[in-house]
Design a protein around this motif. Structure first.
Motif, PDB file in Angstrom:
ATOM      1  N   TYR A  13       0.836  -1.198   0.000  1.00  0.00           N
ATOM      2  CA  TYR A  13       0.000   0.000   0.000  1.00  0.00           C
ATOM      3  C   TYR A  13       0.873   1.252   0.000  1.00  0.00           C
ATOM      4  O   TYR A  13       2.039   1.223   0.387  1.00  0.00           O
ATOM      5  CB  TYR A  13      -0.922   0.023   1.224  1.00  0.00           C
ATOM      6  N   CYS A  14       0.278   2.334  -0.469  1.00  0.00           N
ATOM      7  CA  CYS A  14       0.913   3.631  -0.273  1.00  0.00           C
ATOM      8  C   CYS A  14       0.246   4.291   0.922  1.00  0.00           C
ATOM      9  O   CYS A  14      -0.913   4.011   1.237  1.00  0.00           O
ATOM     10  CB  CYS A  14       0.813   4.505  -1.514  1.00  0.00           C
ATOM     11  N   GLU A  15       0.982   5.150   1.565  1.00  0.00           N
ATOM     12  CA  GLU A  15       0.492   5.827   2.761  1.00  0.00           C
ATOM     13  C   GLU A  15       0.326   7.305   2.458  1.00  0.00           C
ATOM     14  O   GLU A  15       1.291   8.018   2.191  1.00  0.00           O
ATOM     15  CB  GLU A  15       1.497   5.629   3.888  1.00  0.00           C
ATOM     16  N   ASN A 280       5.581   3.430   1.652  1.00  0.00           N
ATOM     17  CA  ASN A 280       4.848   3.716   2.891  1.00  0.00           C
ATOM     18  C   ASN A 280       5.833   3.800   4.045  1.00  0.00           C
ATOM     19  O   ASN A 280       7.016   3.474   3.904  1.00  0.00           O
ATOM     20  CB  ASN A 280       3.747   2.686   3.149  1.00  0.00           C
ATOM     21  N   GLY A 283       2.814   2.994   8.467  1.00  0.00           N
ATOM     22  CA  GLY A 283       1.640   3.554   9.129  1.00  0.00           C
ATOM     23  C   GLY A 283       1.926   4.734  10.020  1.00  0.00           C
ATOM     24  O   GLY A 283       1.041   5.220  10.722  1.00  0.00           O
ATOM     25  N   LYS A 287      -2.945   8.766   7.475  1.00  0.00           N
ATOM     26  CA  LYS A 287      -4.063   7.900   7.878  1.00  0.00           C
ATOM     27  C   LYS A 287      -4.671   7.128   6.716  1.00  0.00           C
ATOM     28  O   LYS A 287      -5.454   6.203   6.921  1.00  0.00           O
ATOM     29  CB  LYS A 287      -5.138   8.734   8.565  1.00  0.00           C
ATOM     30  N   LYS A 289      -4.410   4.497   3.864  1.00  0.00           N
ATOM     31  CA  LYS A 289      -3.665   3.389   3.299  1.00  0.00           C
ATOM     32  C   LYS A 289      -4.383   2.941   2.033  1.00  0.00           C
ATOM     33  O   LYS A 289      -5.508   2.454   2.091  1.00  0.00           O
ATOM     34  CB  LYS A 289      -3.564   2.237   4.291  1.00  0.00           C
TER      35      LYS A 289
END
Length: 296
Positions: A13-15, A280, A283, A287, A289
């Motif tokens: 995922y990208c953040e 990413n 986390g 906020k 994802k």
């Protein structure tokens, strides 16, 4: 793992995070001045240094603008936690130094938001008290007398909350492949209303931890191809020579996802693109994802 155009898309995922943005219409007396103002006012993305980010959303023909001249839509961004005062300060700097100084330019609001910034205090008063307000093209404009006529900016500029920092990494067999595929992706993203790419093709992804905090984020060393044979923690595949990043800001998460998907679909059409991933920070930063497998 999934594939697009026979290119592997990692299950990652990208953040992204919330930002405040203004959306401005810039017009000018000719194409050269328009490009100068649009590019100068959006150059140097630097939210990581607690300043601002800018991007050109698209260019407009003379039938699409308020005043019948060629124009552009640009966006100026700050981290949402910085608030309206920071956005007002940063937008004003970019307008004053990147647009006002270019002959024959004007700036109009291009946002439907009810939240507004009054441009008189930090931009209008460049007229040193000789500025005046009048209605032009159905807009309340501040006229600032300057040495080549006057500069006009709409008095109230809307601002809103959007999503910053969506991104795609694409592993390539060469810098040439990276540039060719990336240029095509940047062009394709311009078809998506509300999305900008502040860094265009970014050659230097960063990381949270650093040995030199006084200069801000430093190189993401596990992903540097030239360090592949020098460090044990390298994550660069054997045949990979370049790992660019395309960073995307958008007026909402849907827009960012659409632009990320368009990026993946575009770059994977090029021979030499080996893998798709995203950056990413575990986390720790944002906020939002956005999982790659959910958007393809």
């Amino acid at each position: 793992m999934k594939k697009i155009n026979d290119v592997l898309v990692e299950d990652t995922y990208c953040e992204a995070f919330d930002g405040l943005y203004t959306r401005l219409m810039v017009t000018a007396i000719d194409e050269k001045r328009l490009h100068q103002a649009s590019q100068d006012s959006t150059a140097l993305p630097c939210t990581v240094f607690n300043e601002s980010e800018g991007g050109i959303e698209k260019y407009l023909n003379n039938k699409e603008t308020v005043d019948g001249r060629e124009g552009s839509i640009i966006q100026i961004w700050v981290n949402k936690t910085a608030g309206k005062p920071k956005l007002e300060h940063e937008m004003a700097k970019r307008v004053r130094q990147g647009i006002l100084v270019v002959p024959g330019t004007r700036v109009y609001n291009h946002s439907n938001s009810e939240q507004k910034i009054d441009t008189m205090e930090k931009i209008g008063h460049c007229g040193d008290g000789y500025e005046w307000i009048e209605e032009r093209n159905g807009r309340e404009m501040i006229n600032i007398p300057i040495m080549m006529g006057d500069f006009q900016i709409e008095k109230k500029i809307g601002y809103d909350t959007g999503v910053m920092g969506g991104n795609i990494w694409y592993y390539c067999d060469s810098t040439e492949t990276a540039i060719k595929a990336g240029d095509a992706a940047i062009k394709a993203i311009k078809e998506i209303e509300g999305a900008v790419t502040p860094f265009k093709i970014c050659s230097a992804g960063s990381k949270v931890e650093t040995n030199y905090p006084e200069i801000g984020p430093t190189t993401n060393h596990p992903y540097c191809p030239t360090l592949k044979d020098k460090i044990k923690q390298s994550k660069v595949p054997n045949k990979t020579k370049s790992i660019p990043e395309i960073v995307i800001n958008g007026i909402n998460q849907k827009t960012v996802k659409k632009a990320m998907k368009k990026t993946i679909e575009t770059v994977t059409q090029y021979d030499g693109v080996q893998r798709i991933s995203a950056g990413n920070f575990g986390g720790e930063l944002g906020k939002h994802k956005i999982y790659l497998h959910d958007i393809i």
